[in-house]
Design a protein around this motif. Sequence first.
Motif, PDB file in Angstrom:
ATOM      1  N   CYS A 108       0.763  -1.247   0.068  1.00  8.45           N
ATOM      2  CA  CYS A 108      -0.135   0.151   0.051  1.00  8.45           C
ATOM      3  C   CYS A 108       0.831   1.336  -0.084  1.00  8.45           C
ATOM      4  O   CYS A 108       1.715   1.384   0.963  1.00  8.45           O
ATOM      5  CB  CYS A 108      -0.781   0.147   1.323  1.00  8.45           C
ATOM      6  SG  CYS A 108      -1.934  -1.370   1.391  1.00  8.45           S
ATOM      7  N   PRO A 109       0.667   2.168  -0.963  1.00  7.87           N
ATOM      8  CA  PRO A 109       1.361   3.464  -0.797  1.00  7.87           C
ATOM      9  C   PRO A 109       1.113   4.143   0.458  1.00  7.87           C
ATOM     10  O   PRO A 109      -0.085   4.141   0.847  1.00  7.87           O
ATOM     11  CB  PRO A 109       0.952   4.039  -2.026  1.00  7.87           C
ATOM     12  CG  PRO A 109      -0.216   3.502  -2.626  1.00  7.87           C
ATOM     13  CD  PRO A 109      -0.383   2.062  -1.965  1.00  7.87           C
ATOM     14  N   ILE A 110       2.025   4.846   0.775  1.00  8.99           N
ATOM     15  CA  ILE A 110       1.769   5.744   2.211  1.00  8.99           C
ATOM     16  C   ILE A 110       1.989   6.958   2.103  1.00  8.99           C
ATOM     17  O   ILE A 110       1.442   8.038   2.761  1.00  8.99           O
ATOM     18  CB  ILE A 110       2.849   5.040   3.422  1.00  8.99           C
ATOM     19  CG1 ILE A 110       4.341   5.162   2.793  1.00  8.99           C
ATOM     20  CG2 ILE A 110       2.585   4.026   3.838  1.00  8.99           C
ATOM     21  CD1 ILE A 110       5.417   5.264   3.991  1.00  8.99           C
ATOM     22  N   ASP A 111       2.589   7.360   0.795  1.00  4.65           N
ATOM     23  CA  ASP A 111       2.510   9.104   0.626  1.00  4.65           C
ATOM     24  C   ASP A 111       2.139   9.701  -0.724  1.00  4.65           C
ATOM     25  O   ASP A 111       2.402  10.531  -1.149  1.00  4.65           O
ATOM     26  CB  ASP A 111       3.908   9.426   0.854  1.00  4.65           C
ATOM     27  CG  ASP A 111       5.150   8.780   0.066  1.00  4.65           C
ATOM     28  OD1 ASP A 111       4.743   8.133  -0.960  1.00  4.65           O
ATOM     29  OD2 ASP A 111       6.257   8.891   0.363  1.00  4.65           O
ATOM     30  N   THR A 112       1.367   8.643  -1.392  1.00  3.57           N
ATOM     31  CA  THR A 112       0.906   9.099  -2.634  1.00  3.57           C
ATOM     32  C   THR A 112      -0.399   8.483  -3.160  1.00  3.57           C
ATOM     33  O   THR A 112      -0.774   7.380  -2.535  1.00  3.57           O
ATOM     34  CB  THR A 112       2.047   8.880  -3.895  1.00  3.57           C
ATOM     35  OG1 THR A 112       1.429   9.584  -4.940  1.00  3.57           O
ATOM     36  CG2 THR A 112       2.098   7.529  -3.957  1.00  3.57           C
ATOM     37  N   ASP A 113      -0.952   8.627  -4.139  1.00  2.00           N
ATOM     38  CA  ASP A 113      -2.032   7.870  -4.526  1.00  2.00           C
ATOM     39  C   ASP A 113      -1.795   6.704  -5.428  1.00  2.00           C
ATOM     40  O   ASP A 113      -0.604   6.440  -5.562  1.00  2.00           O
ATOM     41  CB  ASP A 113      -3.289   8.606  -5.393  1.00  2.00           C
ATOM     42  CG  ASP A 113      -2.409   9.095  -6.805  1.00  2.00           C
ATOM     43  OD1 ASP A 113      -2.403   8.418  -7.839  1.00  2.00           O
ATOM     44  OD2 ASP A 113      -1.756  10.475  -6.783  1.00  2.00           O
TER      45      ASP A 113
END
Length: 141
Positions: free
Chosen positions: A86-91
């Motif tokens: 899962c990305p944590i700082d972007t879409d």
Amino acid sequence: MTSRFEWATIDSVDPRRLADFWCGVLGYVVYDDKNGAAVEIGPDPEEPDVRRLAALRGGSVVPSIVFVRVPEAKSSLKNRVHFEICPIDTDQQTELERLLALGASETDVGQGDGRSWVVLADPEGNEFCLARSLAPGEFDL
């Protein structure tokens, strides 16, 4: 009494290549490289081993990954175990573009259309899924 998940081992034709790919995906660093026969990666170890071991004994921690050289390539069958990231700082779309640039490829394992996740394969064909973004504004409780 319980056990802790410390690392995952993945068979690989080229352990260093996969280690470099997954370091790029996860922001990990190489812990140990046994002349390309086995390469261990994990979160940047800013803490000494004694504190890392204490944290491991104290509860769940982020596991490392070890890539081990084997002579055979991955079979064409779908993995029975795979990573969900899962990305944590972007879409999700921006992260998908980044992962494709690192060497991932989109793949079909029979997931069908309209899914909220994207099925990808690493450079040796091991499937993994790009799930929802956990970035602020993308995922809030």
